[in-house]
Design an enzyme around this catalytic site. Structure first.
Site, PDB file in Angstrom:
ATOM      1  N   GLU A  83       0.836  -1.205   0.000  1.00 55.63           N
ATOM      2  CA  GLU A  83       0.000   0.000   0.000  1.00 55.63           C
ATOM      3  C   GLU A  83       0.871   1.256   0.000  1.00 55.63           C
ATOM      4  O   GLU A  83       0.550   2.244  -0.649  1.00 55.63           O
ATOM      5  CB  GLU A  83      -0.930   0.001   1.212  1.00 55.63           C
ATOM      6  CG  GLU A  83      -2.047  -1.025   1.081  1.00 55.63           C
ATOM      7  CD  GLU A  83      -3.070  -0.875   2.187  1.00 55.63           C
ATOM      8  OE1 GLU A  83      -2.754  -1.300   3.315  1.00 55.63           O
ATOM      9  OE2 GLU A  83      -4.153  -0.346   1.934  1.00 55.63           O
TER      10      GLU A  83
ATOM     11  N   GLU B  31      -4.853  -9.213   2.450  1.00 55.69           N
ATOM     12  CA  GLU B  31      -5.548  -9.025   3.734  1.00 55.69           C
ATOM     13  C   GLU B  31      -6.809  -9.852   3.898  1.00 55.69           C
ATOM     14  O   GLU B  31      -7.159 -10.261   5.005  1.00 55.69           O
ATOM     15  CB  GLU B  31      -5.903  -7.541   3.927  1.00 55.69           C
ATOM     16  CG  GLU B  31      -4.731  -6.661   4.318  1.00 55.69           C
ATOM     17  CD  GLU B  31      -3.907  -6.168   3.151  1.00 55.69           C
ATOM     18  OE1 GLU B  31      -4.047  -6.717   2.032  1.00 55.69           O
ATOM     19  OE2 GLU B  31      -3.101  -5.239   3.343  1.00 55.69           O
TER      20      GLU B  31
END
Ligand code: NAI
Length: 726
Positions: free
Chosen positions: A119, A141
């Site tokens: 990210e 995730e």
């Protein structure tokens, strides 16, 4: 403040920020990381010498992910929603500041960047990675019940469009660098030694742009941003239906990810990031995420790092091993070991059987080759490592032998004797028995201290778990070397003490037994199967019994009866299985006849004659789905608690990992112990007591330990006082 970053500005005005967490082998994302990133970015943005920023790492990976310790702490003392929101939004905003600061930022990915690490990279204006087969990027995730909360969903969406971003996020796909380049998630791949030069070259070039595509005027999300676009409307409808079909809505993360994309595509970036952050907090506060994080990430990582390995014993490296029995399991073990670089002596009764075992590897590798997942050379190398033979003398220089012949004590004793004649005295002898106590098998050998159970699961090359069974005489060296072998195979070991069925087989058996018992009570078999699947079991108890083989279950019960004599207590499913096998020759899928009837084309439907053997209750008297679910679940919870109380399990973590990764316990519950904590131990005790009374059965009998825990208000995790006494 501990600074994780090194700050250096060169004569071209390029500020290199090197992430180098002090005294650590990898960079983890904890509060120090975030504080360091903030202060170094602020400095670089304010520094008038700096015209561009280069972000890289001094470790072998870029950023390893979230810090396990702080994650564990937050599971025990979860932060309040508003605190969590502030934390999440603070980090997301920091990355947004980086991408809108007006100075171009390049990520020089010198190693894997997954989750939060990727990210950070996605918020840079350009991403260059090393061209290496080990280089992986992605946002996995969802695998731990979460979503990427620092802009990951929104940057994937804006780079790739809904149609490509959604499956990547819903599957938590980890991508090889070449694939990520293809998709546009990476911009350039270079040789490792050229990485920094390439990153600087970009910053020095005209292409260096300090604006993301989505911040430019007129930006459009690839494929559009309205559900009124027929393709997108259909995509979202199809996804909703698939989520129901695949998860029965037991897992909130895939839904939240889908919502993030649906809502996010219609909003400007800053608003969309807030939406993502809200969903992230919502998931974090849900016990599903907590349980998945603990089992699939924290405890699994510890197991992979061999937390149960006895200390002070030198690490062993297995170069050559032996496998006895080249059937389904032996062939799979040989294949897995050869793939991991070990030489394998694969022995069976005759050369043809041994060759057949090796042929299994060839078939698997050919498939992989056809799919582009291996090369001719690698395939040839792997196959060359496997020597199929009947000659036991070839075992003279192996460091470990795994036995996988028939589940029969005498046959096993015969092959042990032959192998031991050739093996060196310090080589480990392992058995892949699914249920026979290891201590008893060890007594038929001359090296009970060097004997251990290594219980693999089928298909071996796909199943991530190995149950390592410590016999009464297994010594620490043997255990350590067996665990080293499991690690070399890149599988996750759990450690259990010896007992009939160890942990996984008996725990799995509790589920099957309960489901099968219901058939004889006149409960509609389709209701039983659906109840299990709706609760999150991948397959119903009747289907899976057919797959495993009813004949094997029957033989297993007979063997246990012979071993235990008067102490044998037949499970309530044994009379049902016995009738099916002995009266109706129904052995399961293998002979096309089990609880299901199998057609030539592989299709199946429940065997209609079941109702004539065990008449079904009228529809109005059929129990509710939740009653059936409670029975199957609590039979397993009671058994897991008994395993811990009896010291078959040494730690709840092994039970949770073993249940979820070995025998299909729903991962969203985190395993039986996590499930008990979540439900509340007092509630589990009360429900087991109710079921025990209602069905007049020991199947729900719980150990005193569980009642004591209620009295002392203890939990399995949390403060974990139960384990502190061990
Ligand atoms: P299998 O029947 O497919 O293979 C057994 C192999 O052993 C055959 O190739 C047979 O020729 C060979 N064999 C038998 N006697 C031998 C002897 N005297 N010398 C050399 N080779 C001999 O059986 P499978 O399924 O591979 O099971 C093997 C072991 O693994 C059993 O103990 C079983 O309980 C255990 N196991 C099986 C699992 C499964 O899903 N099938 C899962 C976990 C453990």
């Amino acid at each position: 403040m501990i600074d994780y970053f090194k700050y250096a500005v060169d004569s071209d005005g390029i500020c290199t920020l090197t992430i180098d967490q002090p005294n650590a082998s990898a960079n983890v994302m904890d509060q120090h990381f975030i504080d360091s990133l903030r202060s170094n970015l602020e400095r670089a943005i304010a520094d008038s010498r700096v015209k561009g920023i280069l972000l890289t790492s001094a470790k072998s990976s870029f950023i390893a992910g979230v810090d396990l310790k702080s994650l564990e702490e937050s599971l025990i003392n979860p932060p309040q929603a508003h605190v969590l929101y502030e934390q999440c939004w603070d980090f997301s905003r920091l990355l947004r500041t980086m991408e809108t600061s007006g100075k171009p930022v390049v990520a020089a990915l010198n190693g894997t960047a997954l989750g939060g690490g990727f990210e950070v990279a996605l918020a840079c204006h350009y991403r260059i990675a090393i061209d290496s087969p080990k280089m992986m990027v992605g946002l996995p995730e969802v695998g731990v019940g979460l979503l990427p909360g620092a802009g990951g969903t929104q940057r994937y969406l804006r780079k790739l469009g809904v149609a490509k971003a959604l499956p990547l996020l819903l599957q938590g796909r980890q991508l090889k660098a070449a694939k990520a380049l293809d998709l546009g998630l990476l911009d350039q791949l270079v040789k490792p030694e050229k990485l920094i030069d390439a990153a600087k070259a970009w910053l020095n070039s005209d292409a260096a742009c300090a604006q993301q595509a989505w911040d430019k005027k007129g930006f459009k999300i690839p494929g559009g941003n309205s559900a009124m676009i027929p393709e997108l409307g259909q995509l979202f409808m199809g996804t909703a239906a698939n989520l129901q079909a695949n998860t029965y809505y037991n897992m909130p993360a895939p839904q939240a990810i889908t919502s993030c994309l649906y809502e996010g595509m219609q909003l400007p970036m800053d608003k969309a990031l807030q939406i993502e952050c809200k969903y992230f907090v919502q998931l974090n506060l849900d016990p599903v995420a907590g349980n998945m994080v603990r089992t699939a990430f924290i405890n699994k990582t510890k197991a992979d790092n061999l937390i149960r390995r006895p200390q002070g014993i030198e690490k062993s490296q297995h170069v050559k091993i032996g496998v006895l029995g080249a059937g389904l399991m032996g062939a799979g073990i040989a294949f897995s070991a050869a793939k991991a670089g070990m030489d394998v002596i694969l022995i069976d009764r005759d050369q043809a059987a041994a060759d057949k075992g090796k042929a299994y590897s060839k078939t698997r590798l050919t498939k992989a080759l056809n799919r582009g997942r291996t090369t001719e050379q690698k395939m040839a190398e792997t196959l060359a490592r496997i020597t199929p033979t009947t000659d036991y003398s070839l075992l003279q220089d192996v460091s470990l032998v795994v036995e996988a012949v028939f589940e029969d004590r005498d046959v096993k004793a015969q092959v042990f004797a032959l192998a031991e004649e050739a093996m060196s005295a310090d080589a480990v002898l392992a058995t892949n028995t699914s249920a026979l106590p290891v201590t008893g098998l060890a007594q038929t050998t001359s090296r009970p201290q060097r004997m251990v159970g290594l219980h693999f699961f089928s298909p071996v090359e796909h199943m991530p778990l190995v149950e390592v069974i410590r016999g009464e005489q297994t010594d620490d060296h043997t255990l350590a070397h067996a665990l080293d072998f499991v690690a070399q195979l890149s599988k996750t070991p759990i450690l259990v003490n010896d007992s009939r069925g160890f942990f996984t087989s008996r725990f799995f058996g509790a589920f099957l037994n309960e489901g099968i018992t219901m058939v004889a009570e006149g409960i509609n078999p389709a209701l039983i199967e659906n109840a299990a699947r709706h609760l999150g079991y991948p397959v119903g108890p009747l289907s899976i019994s057919d797959e495993v083989g009813l004949d094997l279950a029957y033989k297993g019960a007979q063997q246990a009866h012979a071993d235990l004599g008067d102490d044998f207590k037949a499970g309530s499913s044994v009379p049902i299985i016995t009738r099916l096998v002995t009266e109706y020759q129904r052995h399961g899928r293998k002979n096309g006849k089990g609880f299901y009837q199998y057609a030539e084309d592989g299709s199946k439907k429940l065997w209609s004659e079941l109702a004539s053997i065990w008449p079904q209750l009228p529809t109005a008297q059929q129990p509710t789905e939740s009653e059936l679910q409670s029975r199957m679940l609590h039979a397993q919870l009671a058994d897991a608690a008994t395993c811990l109380a009896d010291n078959v399990l040494v730690d709840p973590a092994d039970g949770d990992i073993g249940g979820c990764f070995g025998v299909g316990f729903p991962l969203y519950m985190g395993g039986p112990f996590a499930a008990m904590d979540t439900k509340g131990i007092a509630n589990v005790v009360a429900e087991c007591d109710r079921l025990a009374a209602q069905y007049d059965s020991e199947r729900f009998a719980i150990p005193k330990m569980l009642r004591d825990m209620v009295n002392k208000e203890q939990t399995f995790y949390g403060k974990n006082p139960v384990m502190a006494s061990r």
